[in-house]
Design a protein around this motif. Structure first.
Motif, short mmCIF file in Angstrom:
data_model
loop_
_atom_site.label_atom_id
_atom_site.label_comp_id
_atom_site.label_asym_id
_atom_site.label_seq_id
_atom_site.Cartn_x
_atom_site.Cartn_y
_atom_site.Cartn_z
N ALA A 1 36.92 49.98 45.56
CA ALA A 1 38.23 49.34 45.49
C ALA A 1 38.95 49.60 44.16
O ALA A 1 40.18 49.60 44.12
N ILE A 2 38.20 49.82 43.08
CA ILE A 2 38.83 50.03 41.77
C ILE A 2 38.94 51.50 41.39
O ILE A 2 39.55 51.83 40.37
N ASP A 3 38.39 52.39 42.19
CA ASP A 3 38.36 53.81 41.83
C ASP A 3 39.74 54.36 41.50
O ASP A 3 39.90 55.15 40.56
N ASN A 4 40.75 53.98 42.25
CA ASN A 4 42.09 54.53 42.04
C ASN A 4 42.80 53.93 40.84
O ASN A 4 43.77 54.51 40.33
N THR B 1 33.94 41.10 38.55
CA THR B 1 33.78 40.16 39.67
C THR B 1 34.45 40.67 40.94
O THR B 1 33.91 40.54 42.03
N HIS B 2 35.65 41.26 40.80
CA HIS B 2 36.35 41.83 41.94
C HIS B 2 37.54 42.63 41.43
O HIS B 2 37.80 42.67 40.21
N GLU B 3 38.25 43.28 42.34
CA GLU B 3 39.20 44.31 41.97
C GLU B 3 40.64 43.86 41.72
O GLU B 3 41.50 44.68 41.40
N HIS B 4 40.94 42.58 41.84
CA HIS B 4 42.32 42.14 41.64
C HIS B 4 42.76 42.39 40.19
O HIS B 4 41.96 42.30 39.26
#
Length: 268
Positions: A87-90, A57-60
């Protein structure tokens, strides 16, 4: 078989939900360690080997903490829109090219006979989304982490048979709580989280005779109590003229520390 689902756990400490139609089994988010996700799955007699993919859903962190480890452990494809991928790549670690799947916001994908639609929501993330799931007759929508319900969100989740919807906080508990004001302002804002009252107001617009159950999700452990959330949502609905018997429509709990029972969409 129809749609079956269980909210494995929901709250600020982590989130994960399983949806299956018997042919395809998908997990929405992976906000716990891989070990904890395995434990939650085991409580519902499922193993990671039965999963066919993970929808993000999102990167949090409370939604992606275990995303990389679980995907690698079970060789699962991950589905997210392009901004969320960036946003989640790292944090997600090494994911093979074949398991990096782009699921654009507003698109619909067919996973065998299980159809999934993505829709945009309002939250302080790169490009957060909710998901709706369909079999031939029934619809399940999962929608948490949103500051307010736009007309597009209302349209996306309209005519759901079952809904998993955020009821994050009691406004007065939040205002009197220990969080710094800048965090309180974020939670209360249009890019934050739905209050109990806002959820009840939204529910009063959605209750059309088709919706049978709504699971109240992503409750704050600091600024909400399950019984209070239930009472406040129901009260806000009644204030807007929505009176119902539990045999017609039900509000149900989710839990931060354990899964909900399996539920079959389309059954009472």
């Amino acid at each position: 078989m129809g749609l079956r689902f269980t909210v494995l756990s929901s709250g600020s400490t982590g989130n994960a939900t399983i949806v299956t139609n018997g042919e395809t089994t998908l997990m929405i988010d992976a906000g716990f360690s891989a070990k904890r996700i395995d434990e939650l799955l085991l409580e519902r007699e499922v193993t990671g080997h039965e999963l066919n993919g993970i929808l993000v859903t999102h990167e949090h962190s409370d939604h992606v903490k275990g995303l990389g480890p679980v995907a690698r452990k079970y060789n699962l494809p991950i589905y997210a829109n392009e901004k969320t991928w960036r946003a989640i790549d790292n944090s997600v670690g090494n994911i093979s090219a074949e398991n990096r799947r782009v699921f654009g916001t507003g698109e619909a994908h067919d996973f065998g006979s299980l159809r999934v639609e993505s829709f945009a929501i309002s939250h302080d993330a790169a490009e957060p989304v909710g998901y709706s799931f369909y079999d031939e007759k029934y619809k399940l929508s999962v929608c948490t982490d949103l500051g307010y319900a736009s007309d597009k969100v209302k349209l996306a989740i309209a005519d759901s048979d079952v809904l998993v919807l955020e009821a994050n906080h009691d406004i007065e508990m939040l205002r009197m709580g220990r969080y710094p004001w800048n965090i309180k302002r974020r939670i209360l804002g249009d890019m934050g989280h739905l209050s109990n009252e806002a959820t009840g107001e939204l529910m009063s617009e959605l209750l059309n005779g088709r919706l049978k159950r709504t699971y109240l999700a992503h409750l704050s452990r600091e600024h909400n109590i399950p019984d209070l959330a239930m009472m406040s949502v129901r009260g806000a609905m009644e204030d807007r003229g929505c009176f119902f018997r539990d045999s017609e429509f039900e509000l149900r709990d989710t839990f931060y520390d354990r899964p909900t029972p399996w539920d079959t969409v389309g059954e009472p």
